[in-house]
Design a protein around this motif. Structure first.
Motif, short mmCIF file in Angstrom:
data_model
loop_
_atom_site.label_atom_id
_atom_site.label_comp_id
_atom_site.label_asym_id
_atom_site.label_seq_id
_atom_site.Cartn_x
_atom_site.Cartn_y
_atom_site.Cartn_z
N GLU A 14 0.82 -1.21 0.00
CA GLU A 14 0.00 0.00 0.00
C GLU A 14 0.85 1.26 0.00
N ALA A 15 2.13 1.12 0.29
CA ALA A 15 3.03 2.27 0.27
C ALA A 15 3.71 2.45 -1.09
N ALA A 16 3.30 1.66 -2.06
CA ALA A 16 3.93 1.73 -3.38
C ALA A 16 3.66 3.08 -4.03
N SER A 17 4.64 3.53 -4.79
CA SER A 17 4.49 4.79 -5.51
C SER A 17 3.68 4.56 -6.78
N PHE A 18 3.27 5.67 -7.41
CA PHE A 18 2.50 5.56 -8.65
C PHE A 18 3.32 4.88 -9.74
N GLU A 19 4.62 5.13 -9.75
CA GLU A 19 5.47 4.48 -10.74
C GLU A 19 5.49 2.97 -10.53
N GLU A 20 5.57 2.55 -9.27
CA GLU A 20 5.58 1.11 -8.98
C GLU A 20 4.24 0.47 -9.32
N ILE A 21 3.14 1.17 -9.08
CA ILE A 21 1.81 0.66 -9.43
C ILE A 21 1.70 0.47 -10.94
N GLN A 22 2.11 1.48 -11.68
CA GLN A 22 2.05 1.42 -13.14
C GLN A 22 2.94 0.31 -13.68
N GLU A 23 4.13 0.19 -13.12
CA GLU A 23 5.06 -0.84 -13.59
C GLU A 23 4.53 -2.24 -13.30
N ALA A 24 3.95 -2.44 -12.12
CA ALA A 24 3.39 -3.75 -11.78
C ALA A 24 2.23 -4.11 -12.69
N LYS A 25 1.36 -3.14 -12.95
CA LYS A 25 0.22 -3.39 -13.83
C LYS A 25 0.67 -3.76 -15.25
N ASN A 26 1.63 -3.02 -15.79
CA ASN A 26 2.12 -3.31 -17.13
C ASN A 26 2.82 -4.67 -17.19
N ARG A 27 3.60 -4.96 -16.16
CA ARG A 27 4.34 -6.22 -16.15
C ARG A 27 3.38 -7.42 -16.09
N LEU A 28 2.40 -7.34 -15.21
CA LEU A 28 1.45 -8.45 -15.09
C LEU A 28 0.57 -8.58 -16.32
N SER A 29 0.15 -7.45 -16.90
CA SER A 29 -0.67 -7.50 -18.11
C SER A 29 0.09 -8.15 -19.25
N GLN A 30 1.38 -7.90 -19.33
CA GLN A 30 2.19 -8.52 -20.37
C GLN A 30 2.40 -10.00 -20.09
N GLU A 31 2.56 -10.32 -18.82
CA GLU A 31 2.81 -11.71 -18.45
C GLU A 31 1.58 -12.59 -18.69
N TYR A 32 0.38 -12.07 -18.40
CA TYR A 32 -0.85 -12.85 -18.55
C TYR A 32 -1.69 -12.37 -19.75
N ARG A 33 -1.04 -11.89 -20.78
CA ARG A 33 -1.76 -11.31 -21.91
C ARG A 33 -2.64 -12.34 -22.63
N ASP A 34 -2.34 -13.62 -22.48
CA ASP A 34 -3.14 -14.65 -23.14
C ASP A 34 -4.36 -15.06 -22.31
N ASP A 35 -4.43 -14.62 -21.06
CA ASP A 35 -5.56 -14.97 -20.19
C ASP A 35 -6.40 -13.71 -19.98
N VAL A 36 -7.52 -13.64 -20.69
CA VAL A 36 -8.35 -12.44 -20.68
C VAL A 36 -8.89 -12.15 -19.28
N LYS A 37 -9.31 -13.18 -18.56
CA LYS A 37 -9.89 -12.96 -17.24
C LYS A 37 -8.87 -12.41 -16.25
N VAL A 38 -7.68 -12.95 -16.30
CA VAL A 38 -6.62 -12.47 -15.40
C VAL A 38 -6.27 -11.02 -15.73
N VAL A 39 -6.20 -10.70 -17.01
CA VAL A 39 -5.89 -9.33 -17.41
C VAL A 39 -6.98 -8.38 -16.94
N GLU A 40 -8.24 -8.82 -17.07
CA GLU A 40 -9.34 -7.99 -16.59
C GLU A 40 -9.26 -7.79 -15.08
N SER A 41 -8.86 -8.83 -14.37
CA SER A 41 -8.71 -8.72 -12.92
C SER A 41 -7.59 -7.76 -12.56
N ILE A 42 -6.52 -7.79 -13.33
CA ILE A 42 -5.39 -6.87 -13.10
C ILE A 42 -5.82 -5.43 -13.36
N GLU A 43 -6.57 -5.23 -14.44
CA GLU A 43 -7.05 -3.89 -14.77
C GLU A 43 -8.00 -3.38 -13.69
#
Length: 206
Positions: A14-43
């Motif tokens: 919860e103490a993560a910066s906006f840069e860390e939040i954005q980076e985590a979201k992009n990284r996970l979206s790229q990692e699970y790009r083939d799983d639509v449900k997981v990507v939706e959950s990340i979004e």
């Protein structure tokens, strides 16, 4: 994953910066790009965190950068002032103007400064002044000719510099004499002005 908090879904605290939040979201979206449900959950987790941060911002608890609040807004870059470099000058001017480095200015500066100091300590009747002027002429010729290897051009610039320096020196001497600031040191003052003009021409002309 449904029981996890939005922060846990993105793998951040919860103490993560906006840069860390954005980076985590992009990284996970790229990692699970083939799983639509997981990507939706990340979004959804990302949106929940952003909304929470905006609410905290409204309460004055944190500051949200505009690029997070308005991701689609383009950052306007102020127009830069046009550079005044020599590259933008007319071609005829570029052929005459030189931009020496500090290392290249050392020798002309040292020599003409030394000549000017010697002239300043010499009287108008001293036979040293003509010799100093002759040394100044040859020094100016040498430095100018060394740049382009055009002796005629260097000689012309030197003669123009000599005439200009003498004219300026005589004008300054008359002004200072009218103000009673100097006595009979016209020749020394004229020589100093000539050396200054020679320094300018040998350093910044070619």
């Amino acid at each position: 994953m449904s029981e996890q908090t939005p922060y846990e879904k993105l793998g951040i605290t919860e103490a993560a910066s906006f840069e860390e939040i954005q980076e985590a979201k992009n990284r996970l979206s790229q990692e699970y790009r083939d799983d639509v449900k997981v990507v939706e959950s990340i979004e959804a987790a990302y949106d929940a965190i952003i909304m929470e941060r905006l609410r905290m911002r409204q309460e004055g608890r944190i500051k949200v950068p505009d690029r997070i609040r308005f991701p689609d807004r383009k950052v306007e870059v102020p127009p830069s002032l046009p550079s005044l470099s020599l590259n933008n000058s007319p071609p005829w001017l570029q052929r005459f103007i030189d931009t020496p480095s500090s290392k290249e200015l050392v020798w002309p500066t040292g020599i003409f400064l030394g000549l000017a100091l010697l002239a300043g300590f010499s009287s108008d009747q001293s036979s040293l002044l003509p010799l100093l002027l002759a040394l100044g002429v040859f020094t100016n010729l040498y430095f100018l000719n060394r740049k382009e290897n055009k002796f005629g051009r260097a000689l012309l610039i030197t003669l123009v510099g000599l005439l200009l320096g003498v004219g300026l020196g005589m004008g300054i001497a008359q002004l200072l004499q009218g103000s009673n600031l100097i006595g009979g040191t016209h020749q020394s003052l004229i020589s100093i002005v000539v050396f200054f003009v020679f320094w300018l021409s040998s350093s910044f002309l070619r």
